[in-house]
Design a protein around this motif. Structure first.
Motif, PDB file in Angstrom:
ATOM      1  N   SER A  22      18.299  32.993   6.484  1.00 35.15           N
ATOM      2  CA  SER A  22      17.355  32.208   7.287  1.00 35.15           C
ATOM      3  C   SER A  22      17.656  32.391   8.764  1.00 35.15           C
ATOM      4  O   SER A  22      18.730  32.853   9.153  1.00 35.15           O
ATOM      5  N   LEU A  23      16.681  31.978   9.567  1.00 38.90           N
ATOM      6  CA  LEU A  23      16.774  32.117  11.020  1.00 38.90           C
ATOM      7  C   LEU A  23      16.059  30.938  11.656  1.00 38.90           C
ATOM      8  O   LEU A  23      14.972  30.559  11.209  1.00 38.90           O
ATOM      9  N   SER A  24      16.657  30.350  12.685  1.00 37.46           N
ATOM     10  CA  SER A  24      16.007  29.310  13.482  1.00 37.46           C
ATOM     11  C   SER A  24      15.925  29.795  14.917  1.00 37.46           C
ATOM     12  O   SER A  24      16.938  30.235  15.481  1.00 37.46           O
ATOM     13  N   VAL A  25      14.728  29.730  15.495  1.00 33.82           N
ATOM     14  CA  VAL A  25      14.505  30.148  16.876  1.00 33.82           C
ATOM     15  C   VAL A  25      13.725  29.056  17.595  1.00 33.82           C
ATOM     16  O   VAL A  25      13.066  28.227  16.967  1.00 33.82           O
ATOM     17  N   GLY A  56      26.582  32.266   3.318  1.00 33.37           N
ATOM     18  CA  GLY A  56      27.319  31.012   3.413  1.00 33.37           C
ATOM     19  C   GLY A  56      27.890  30.691   4.775  1.00 33.37           C
ATOM     20  O   GLY A  56      28.619  29.726   4.926  1.00 33.37           O
ATOM     21  N   LYS A  57      27.599  31.487   5.789  1.00 30.27           N
ATOM     22  CA  LYS A  57      28.099  31.178   7.128  1.00 30.27           C
ATOM     23  C   LYS A  57      26.945  31.102   8.114  1.00 30.27           C
ATOM     24  O   LYS A  57      25.850  31.617   7.854  1.00 30.27           O
ATOM     25  N   THR A  58      27.205  30.455   9.241  1.00 34.45           N
ATOM     26  CA  THR A  58      26.206  30.276  10.287  1.00 34.45           C
ATOM     27  C   THR A  58      26.700  30.942  11.559  1.00 34.45           C
ATOM     28  O   THR A  58      27.874  30.820  11.910  1.00 34.45           O
ATOM     29  N   MET A  84      26.291  37.960  21.664  1.00 33.27           N
ATOM     30  CA  MET A  84      27.028  37.416  20.542  1.00 33.27           C
ATOM     31  C   MET A  84      28.101  36.477  21.104  1.00 33.27           C
ATOM     32  O   MET A  84      28.545  36.658  22.251  1.00 33.27           O
ATOM     33  N   PRO A  85      28.562  35.502  20.321  1.00 30.60           N
ATOM     34  CA  PRO A  85      29.538  34.527  20.849  1.00 30.60           C
ATOM     35  C   PRO A  85      30.780  35.168  21.458  1.00 30.60           C
ATOM     36  O   PRO A  85      31.251  34.728  22.515  1.00 30.60           O
ATOM     37  N   GLN A  86      31.308  36.216  20.829  1.00 24.59           N
ATOM     38  CA  GLN A  86      32.532  36.840  21.326  1.00 24.59           C
ATOM     39  C   GLN A  86      32.326  37.604  22.637  1.00 24.59           C
ATOM     40  O   GLN A  86      33.295  37.959  23.303  1.00 24.59           O
ATOM     41  N   ARG A 133      29.868  26.652  19.719  1.00 29.21           N
ATOM     42  CA  ARG A 133      29.576  26.639  18.281  1.00 29.21           C
ATOM     43  C   ARG A 133      30.464  27.611  17.513  1.00 29.21           C
ATOM     44  O   ARG A 133      30.842  27.357  16.396  1.00 29.21           O
ATOM     45  N   SER A 134      30.793  28.731  18.152  1.00 33.23           N
ATOM     46  CA  SER A 134      31.585  29.748  17.451  1.00 33.23           C
ATOM     47  C   SER A 134      33.038  29.293  17.279  1.00 33.23           C
ATOM     48  O   SER A 134      33.752  29.831  16.437  1.00 33.23           O
ATOM     49  N   LYS A 135      33.465  28.304  18.038  1.00 33.37           N
ATOM     50  CA  LYS A 135      34.844  27.815  17.949  1.00 33.37           C
ATOM     51  C   LYS A 135      35.003  26.667  16.967  1.00 33.37           C
ATOM     52  O   LYS A 135      36.076  26.194  16.728  1.00 33.37           O
TER      53      LYS A 135
END
Length: 136
Positions: A22-25, A56-58, A84-86, A133-135
């Protein structure tokens, strides 16, 4: 579990290309959730994080404007820029937010300066949100 191919593309390179569930925009008319088998459409995107769910991951990605196109079992995000977060330098994003807030509080000289400061603030907040969010 049913999936679809998501590609996030900028003028410079392909940022992301994988099967997702899935995708949310955030489009110009609000939040959009995209699942496999969604009807085809194209809409402009706001400067905002997009949320990807897969295996299973976001994952959150900072997207700075552009368009989303849904076509069958493929979704393409054509972004002006995407990170990307990184890839996000959080210190730089915090400094950009402070600069934009100062410009807005000081009263931009004209509508163009005000709009630039607003966009800069939106981009900085998007980067900060994606990085935090990535942390989690």
């Amino acid at each position: 579990m049913s999936t679809f191919l998501l590609e996030i593309v900028t003028p410079e390179h392909v940022v992301f290309s994988e099967q997702v569930s899935s995708l949310s925009v955030r489009g110009i008319e609000g939040e959009l959730g995209i699942l496999p088998g969604h009807i085809p459409f194209v809409t402009p995107l706001q400067v905002a994080p997009i949320t990807i769910r897969m295996e299973g991951k976001t994952l959150a990605v900072a997207v700075h404007g552009g368009f989303v196109e849904v076509q069958g079992n493929k979704v393409i995000v054509l972004a002006e820029s995407a990170e990307m977060p990184q890839e996000i330098d959080i210190d730089r994003a915090l400094a950009a937010r402070e600069r934009a807030e100062r410009r807005l509080n000081a009263g931009a000289r004209d509508r163009i300066d005000h709009r630039r400061a607003e966009l800069s603030l939106q981009r900085a907040i998007t980067r900060i949100n994606v990085s935090s969010r990535s942390k989690e």
